[in-house]
Write an enzyme that holds these catalytic residues in place. Structure first.
Site, PDB file in Angstrom:
ATOM      1  CG  MET A   1      -1.847  -1.157   1.357  1.00  0.00           C
ATOM      2  SD  MET A   1      -2.825  -1.101   2.893  1.00  0.00           S
ATOM      3  CE  MET A   1      -1.569  -1.580   4.096  1.00  0.00           C
TER       4      MET A   1
ATOM      5  CB  ILE B   1       4.448  -5.419   7.163  1.00  0.00           C
ATOM      6  CG1 ILE B   1       4.305  -6.941   7.312  1.00  0.00           C
ATOM      7  CG2 ILE B   1       5.927  -5.023   7.239  1.00  0.00           C
ATOM      8  CD1 ILE B   1       4.943  -7.717   6.182  1.00  0.00           C
TER       9      ILE B   1
ATOM     10  N   GLY C   1       1.414   4.263   4.812  1.00  0.00           N
ATOM     11  CA  GLY C   1       2.283   3.481   3.932  1.00  0.00           C
ATOM     12  C   GLY C   1       2.732   2.167   4.529  1.00  0.00           C
ATOM     13  CB  SER C   2       1.806  -0.343   5.816  1.00  0.00           C
ATOM     14  OG  SER C   2       0.486   0.103   5.542  1.00  0.00           O
ATOM     15  NE  ARG C   3       5.253  -7.429   2.246  1.00  0.00           N
ATOM     16  CZ  ARG C   3       6.493  -7.871   2.159  1.00  0.00           C
ATOM     17  NH1 ARG C   3       7.483  -7.030   1.926  1.00  0.00           N
ATOM     18  NH2 ARG C   3       6.761  -9.154   2.314  1.00  0.00           N
TER      19      ARG C   3
END
Length: 230
Positions: free
Chosen positions: A99, A157, A187-189
């Site tokens: 993301m 994450i 902002g991440s995953r």
């Protein structure tokens, strides 16, 4: 088509205080220099947009595994899951959805079931698109068990600028497919660990939509989908 619903997307309550802070700073900037005020307005609108929480149409077919996040399928790998997920030590397929700061960051359950395990790890804040972010970054790991006994791992994450992982569920909570279970700020995953022998129905580079994009189908575990960017 209702244009108001398209433009004025509902905002998740987690974002209210951040939008209020951005708005207060923007008002203060108006007394400093007018161009700064307009920059602040843009930043406030972006903050609202970041915490948007749009309605999604959730597929209801039993056995589907849905994307938990909006973003790009950045990695598909066979890996041994970390021990805290409770998925055993046999390699399984991990699907990663990255993301960026413009994606919706509300996370949705990939499958219906009971949350059997939640483990939070402190860590670094590397770029979440890197493979090693799965092991080194701050993260929150959940294992969801379906009524048929299938177990799915999903890991939030933190990324390069993310500094807070939020989880709304607890161990032993029942969760519906597509249910909002958390979010990550800025902002991440999300990693999804499929059951052993289940192949993904997405390809690297594909755009995923939380609660709508089908990552896999437990009813047809051997099915494989490939894609070509063009």
């Amino acid at each position: 088509m209702n244009m108001v619903k398209i433009v004025a997307v509902p905002m998740h309550k987690e974002g209210r205080k951040f939008v209020a802070i951005f708005a207060a700073i923007t008002i203060a900037l108006a007394f400093v220099w007018t161009p700064l005020f307009w920059l602040g307005c843009g930043a406030t609108v972006w903050c609202y947009y970041f915490f948007r929480d749009p309605v999604r149409v959730i597929p209801q077919q039993e056995g589907l595994v849905l994307s938990p996040a909006d973003g790009i399928v950045s990695l598909i790998q066979d890996v041994v899951p970390s021990g805290d997920l409770g998925l055993g030590d046999t390699p399984v397929t991990r699907v990663s959805v990255f993301m960026n700061v413009f994606n919706c960051h509300v996370n949705r359950a990939p499958i219906a079931g009971v949350v059997r395990n939640i483990t939070y790890h402190k860590g670094q804040f590397l770029n979440a698109s890197f493979d090693k972010a799965s092991e080194l970054n701050e993260r929150n790991s959940l294992m969801i068990e379906t009524k048929s006994g299938a177990r799915i791992g999903v890991v939030q994450i933190a990324g390069l600028v993310a500094r807070r992982i939020v989880c709304f569920v607890k161990v032993d909570d029942s969760i519906d497919i597509g249910h909002r279970f958390g979010l990550i700020r800025f902002g991440s995953r999300l990693d999804v660990y499929l059951p052993e022998g289940v192949s993904p129905l997405v390809a690297v580079g594909q755009t995923a939509v939380a609660g709508e994009t089908i990552l896999a189908d437990l009813a047809t575990p051997g099915a494989v989908r490939t894609g070509i960017a063009q």
